[in-house]
Design a protein around this motif. Structure first.
Motif, PDB file in Angstrom:
ATOM      1  N   HIS A 290       8.570  -5.765  -3.369  1.00 51.53           N
ATOM      2  CA  HIS A 290       8.864  -5.246  -4.707  1.00 51.53           C
ATOM      3  C   HIS A 290       9.159  -3.736  -4.700  1.00 51.53           C
ATOM      4  CE1 HIS A 290       7.267  -9.152  -5.837  1.00 51.53           C
ATOM      5  NE2 HIS A 290       7.975  -8.995  -6.948  1.00 51.53           N
ATOM      6  N   GLY A 291       9.477  -3.208  -3.506  1.00 48.80           N
ATOM      7  CA  GLY A 291       9.937  -1.831  -3.402  1.00 48.80           C
ATOM      8  C   GLY A 291       8.841  -0.768  -3.393  1.00 48.80           C
ATOM      9  N   HIS A 292       7.605  -1.152  -3.198  1.00 51.70           N
ATOM     10  CA  HIS A 292       6.512  -0.179  -3.140  1.00 51.70           C
ATOM     11  C   HIS A 292       6.177   0.137  -1.690  1.00 51.70           C
ATOM     12  CE1 HIS A 292       5.768  -0.849  -7.414  1.00 51.70           C
ATOM     13  NE2 HIS A 292       5.776  -2.144  -7.173  1.00 51.70           N
ATOM     14  N   ASP A 293       5.676   1.313  -1.466  1.00 53.08           N
ATOM     15  CA  ASP A 293       5.235   1.708  -0.127  1.00 53.08           C
ATOM     16  C   ASP A 293       3.803   1.196   0.078  1.00 53.08           C
ATOM     17  OD1 ASP A 293       4.482   2.897   2.239  1.00 53.08           O
ATOM     18  OD2 ASP A 293       4.917   4.944   1.600  1.00 53.08           O
ATOM     19  N   PRO A 294       3.573   0.312   1.067  1.00 52.91           N
ATOM     20  CA  PRO A 294       2.228  -0.229   1.279  1.00 52.91           C
ATOM     21  C   PRO A 294       1.171   0.846   1.555  1.00 52.91           C
ATOM     22  CG  PRO A 294       3.814  -1.293   2.741  1.00 52.91           C
ATOM     23  CD  PRO A 294       4.540  -0.232   1.994  1.00 52.91           C
ATOM     24  N   ASP A 295       1.566   1.922   2.246  1.00 52.97           N
ATOM     25  CA  ASP A 295       0.604   3.004   2.513  1.00 52.97           C
ATOM     26  C   ASP A 295       0.169   3.688   1.218  1.00 52.97           C
ATOM     27  OD1 ASP A 295       0.452   2.655   5.275  1.00 52.97           O
ATOM     28  OD2 ASP A 295       2.219   3.915   5.613  1.00 52.97           O
ATOM     29  N   ASP A 296       1.115   3.873   0.290  1.00 50.87           N
ATOM     30  CA  ASP A 296       0.765   4.465  -1.006  1.00 50.87           C
ATOM     31  C   ASP A 296      -0.205   3.559  -1.769  1.00 50.87           C
ATOM     32  OD1 ASP A 296       2.340   6.690  -0.558  1.00 50.87           O
ATOM     33  OD2 ASP A 296       4.018   5.956  -1.789  1.00 50.87           O
ATOM     34  N   ILE A 297       0.055   2.276  -1.741  1.00 50.22           N
ATOM     35  CA  ILE A 297      -0.816   1.312  -2.435  1.00 50.22           C
ATOM     36  C   ILE A 297      -2.216   1.350  -1.830  1.00 50.22           C
ATOM     37  CG2 ILE A 297      -1.208  -1.146  -2.895  1.00 50.22           C
ATOM     38  CD1 ILE A 297       1.054   0.015  -4.590  1.00 50.22           C
ATOM     39  N   LEU A 298      -2.301   1.358  -0.500  1.00 48.07           N
ATOM     40  CA  LEU A 298      -3.615   1.422   0.161  1.00 48.07           C
ATOM     41  C   LEU A 298      -4.331   2.728  -0.161  1.00 48.07           C
ATOM     42  CD1 LEU A 298      -2.867  -0.129   3.670  1.00 48.07           C
ATOM     43  CD2 LEU A 298      -4.277  -1.100   1.851  1.00 48.07           C
ATOM     44  N   ASP A 299      -3.599   3.836  -0.165  1.00 49.71           N
ATOM     45  CA  ASP A 299      -4.199   5.130  -0.514  1.00 49.71           C
ATOM     46  C   ASP A 299      -4.736   5.123  -1.939  1.00 49.71           C
ATOM     47  OD1 ASP A 299      -3.658   6.160   1.994  1.00 49.71           O
ATOM     48  OD2 ASP A 299      -1.847   7.248   1.351  1.00 49.71           O
ATOM     49  N   GLN A 300      -3.951   4.574  -2.863  1.00 52.31           N
ATOM     50  CA  GLN A 300      -4.391   4.523  -4.258  1.00 52.31           C
ATOM     51  C   GLN A 300      -5.624   3.626  -4.412  1.00 52.31           C
ATOM     52  OE1 GLN A 300      -1.193   3.617  -7.009  1.00 52.31           O
ATOM     53  NE2 GLN A 300       0.234   4.871  -5.817  1.00 52.31           N
ATOM     54  N   ALA A 301      -5.623   2.507  -3.722  1.00 52.05           N
ATOM     55  CA  ALA A 301      -6.780   1.605  -3.793  1.00 52.05           C
ATOM     56  C   ALA A 301      -8.020   2.285  -3.220  1.00 52.05           C
ATOM     57  CB  ALA A 301      -6.485   0.314  -3.038  1.00 52.05           C
ATOM     58  N   GLN A 302      -7.870   2.992  -2.107  1.00 55.42           N
ATOM     59  CA  GLN A 302      -8.994   3.703  -1.493  1.00 55.42           C
ATOM     60  C   GLN A 302      -9.520   4.787  -2.422  1.00 55.42           C
ATOM     61  OE1 GLN A 302     -10.426   2.899   1.440  1.00 55.42           O
ATOM     62  NE2 GLN A 302     -11.962   4.500   1.238  1.00 55.42           N
TER      63      GLN A 302
ATOM     64  N   GLY B  56     -15.813 -16.180   7.347  1.00 55.40           N
ATOM     65  CA  GLY B  56     -14.645 -16.769   6.692  1.00 55.40           C
ATOM     66  C   GLY B  56     -14.140 -15.924   5.538  1.00 55.40           C
ATOM     67  N   LEU B  57     -15.077 -15.384   4.748  1.00 59.29           N
ATOM     68  CA  LEU B  57     -14.677 -14.530   3.631  1.00 59.29           C
ATOM     69  C   LEU B  57     -14.048 -13.237   4.131  1.00 59.29           C
ATOM     70  CD1 LEU B  57     -17.644 -14.973   1.122  1.00 59.29           C
ATOM     71  CD2 LEU B  57     -15.363 -15.993   1.004  1.00 59.29           C
ATOM     72  N   ALA B  58     -14.579 -12.665   5.201  1.00 62.01           N
ATOM     73  CA  ALA B  58     -13.997 -11.438   5.764  1.00 62.01           C
ATOM     74  C   ALA B  58     -12.573 -11.710   6.250  1.00 62.01           C
ATOM     75  CB  ALA B  58     -14.872 -10.908   6.900  1.00 62.01           C
ATOM     76  N   GLN B  59     -12.363 -12.855   6.904  1.00 61.31           N
ATOM     77  CA  GLN B  59     -11.026 -13.210   7.378  1.00 61.31           C
ATOM     78  C   GLN B  59     -10.086 -13.413   6.195  1.00 61.31           C
ATOM     79  OE1 GLN B  59      -9.963 -13.069  10.537  1.00 61.31           O
ATOM     80  NE2 GLN B  59      -7.922 -13.443   9.733  1.00 61.31           N
ATOM     81  N   SER B  60     -10.583 -14.052   5.132  1.00 67.46           N
ATOM     82  CA  SER B  60      -9.771 -14.236   3.923  1.00 67.46           C
ATOM     83  C   SER B  60      -9.401 -12.898   3.302  1.00 67.46           C
ATOM     84  CB  SER B  60     -10.522 -15.086   2.898  1.00 67.46           C
ATOM     85  OG  SER B  60     -10.589 -16.419   3.318  1.00 67.46           O
ATOM     86  N   ALA B  61     -10.323 -11.935   3.312  1.00 68.24           N
ATOM     87  CA  ALA B  61     -10.031 -10.610   2.759  1.00 68.24           C
ATOM     88  C   ALA B  61      -8.894  -9.953   3.533  1.00 68.24           C
ATOM     89  CB  ALA B  61     -11.291  -9.736   2.790  1.00 68.24           C
ATOM     90  N   ILE B  62      -8.936 -10.058   4.850  1.00 63.73           N
ATOM     91  CA  ILE B  62      -7.877  -9.468   5.687  1.00 63.73           C
ATOM     92  C   ILE B  62      -6.536 -10.122   5.385  1.00 63.73           C
ATOM     93  CG2 ILE B  62      -7.045  -9.253   8.070  1.00 63.73           C
ATOM     94  CD1 ILE B  62     -10.091  -9.012   8.846  1.00 63.73           C
ATOM     95  N   GLU B  63      -6.523 -11.450   5.313  1.00 63.47           N
ATOM     96  CA  GLU B  63      -5.274 -12.162   5.052  1.00 63.47           C
ATOM     97  C   GLU B  63      -4.748 -11.863   3.649  1.00 63.47           C
ATOM     98  OE1 GLU B  63      -6.233 -16.234   5.897  1.00 63.47           O
ATOM     99  OE2 GLU B  63      -6.445 -15.844   8.044  1.00 63.47           O
ATOM    100  N   LEU B  64      -5.649 -11.794   2.672  1.00 58.44           N
ATOM    101  CA  LEU B  64      -5.236 -11.490   1.304  1.00 58.44           C
ATOM    102  C   LEU B  64      -4.637 -10.083   1.215  1.00 58.44           C
ATOM    103  CD1 LEU B  64      -5.058 -12.100  -1.713  1.00 58.44           C
ATOM    104  CD2 LEU B  64      -7.451 -11.393  -1.923  1.00 58.44           C
ATOM    105  N   ILE B  65      -5.296  -9.116   1.833  1.00 59.48           N
ATOM    106  CA  ILE B  65      -4.765  -7.741   1.816  1.00 59.48           C
ATOM    107  C   ILE B  65      -3.401  -7.687   2.494  1.00 59.48           C
ATOM    108  CG2 ILE B  65      -5.120  -5.396   2.710  1.00 59.48           C
ATOM    109  CD1 ILE B  65      -8.190  -5.929   2.259  1.00 59.48           C
ATOM    110  N   ALA B  66      -3.248  -8.386   3.609  1.00 56.99           N
ATOM    111  CA  ALA B  66      -1.953  -8.412   4.303  1.00 56.99           C
ATOM    112  C   ALA B  66      -0.874  -9.033   3.407  1.00 56.99           C
ATOM    113  CB  ALA B  66      -2.064  -9.181   5.617  1.00 56.99           C
ATOM    114  N   ASP B  67      -1.203 -10.138   2.732  1.00 52.77           N
ATOM    115  CA  ASP B  67      -0.238 -10.773   1.833  1.00 52.77           C
ATOM    116  C   ASP B  67       0.116  -9.853   0.670  1.00 52.77           C
ATOM    117  OD1 ASP B  67      -0.172 -12.973   3.456  1.00 52.77           O
ATOM    118  OD2 ASP B  67      -1.306 -14.282   2.111  1.00 52.77           O
ATOM    119  N   LEU B  68      -0.876  -9.135   0.135  1.00 49.74           N
ATOM    120  CA  LEU B  68      -0.595  -8.194  -0.950  1.00 49.74           C
ATOM    121  C   LEU B  68       0.317  -7.059  -0.479  1.00 49.74           C
ATOM    122  CD1 LEU B  68      -4.119  -8.023  -2.619  1.00 49.74           C
ATOM    123  CD2 LEU B  68      -2.049  -9.065  -3.585  1.00 49.74           C
ATOM    124  N   LEU B  69       0.141  -6.616   0.745  1.00 46.61           N
ATOM    125  CA  LEU B  69       1.011  -5.570   1.287  1.00 46.61           C
ATOM    126  C   LEU B  69       2.440  -6.082   1.453  1.00 46.61           C
ATOM    127  CD1 LEU B  69      -1.390  -3.861   3.855  1.00 46.61           C
ATOM    128  CD2 LEU B  69      -0.699  -3.024   1.590  1.00 46.61           C
TER     129      LEU B  69
END
Length: 188
Positions: free
Chosen positions: A166-178, A147-160
């Protein structure tokens, strides 16, 4: 053995489970000592660490097909207590034959509460709150990790979705987070 102990501590630190390192290092040392004593000095072995729910699993694979046996140790015996130590500290342990030899494994708990890593606690808390905010029912311990893993996926998708809105590139955000995650892991 020093390298195995260091690798164990580094991996637990990356996972935010450093509170389990004392027990883990002791058990990894015992597993490696058994290979040294019973398989031979210089025998190759492979350590596998795995986070499984609320447990850390440690496996040491070697090329010998001889399974260890728990035996009584007498007061004057110099050895024979290693598996008793393993059984006493671990939640569970065992040995299995593999294609290449055997694996001796044990599992210890990941500690929560005041002794656990705060970053890990915050992540669990955020995912549980996110789960409840979506109207999900709290899951029993056996299914909690899923359940927590599924929540993590949904939360990351919502954040993207939020970053895109808000005009940000989701790939850039993921790269920066990584990069941020890897820099912290390397610093540990």
């Amino acid at each position: 053995m020093r390298l195995l102990r260091r690798a164990t501590v580094q991996q637990l630190d990356r996972w935010g489970a450093l509170t389990a390192s004392d027990e883990a290092v002791l058990l990894v040392t015992e597993l490696a000592t058994n290979v040294f004593k019973h398989v031979g000095e210089g025998a190759s072995a492979t350590l596998i660490l795995e986070w499984k729910g609320e447990r850390i699993r440690m496996e040491l694979h070697d090329k010998s097909p001889v399974l260890p046996t728990l035996r009584a140790a007498h007061l004057d015996d110099e050895g024979g207590r290693g598996l008793h130590l393993l059984a006493g500290l671990a939640i569970d342990w065992g040995a299995i034959l593999t294609v290449a030899g055997k694996a001796v494994w044990c599992e210890i708990p990941v500690l929560y509460g005041s002794r656990a890593c705060r970053r890990f606690e915050r992540a669990v808390e955020a995912l549980e709150n996110y789960q409840l905010g979506r109207g999900s029912v709290a899951l029993d311990e056996g299914r909690k990790e899923v359940g927590l893993a599924q929540s993590a996926i949904e939360l990351i998708a919502d954040l993207l979705h939020w970053t895109t809105a808000h005009g940000h590139d989701p790939d850039d955000i993921l790269d920066q987070a990584q990069m941020h995650y890897e820099a912290e892991a390397d610093a540990a």
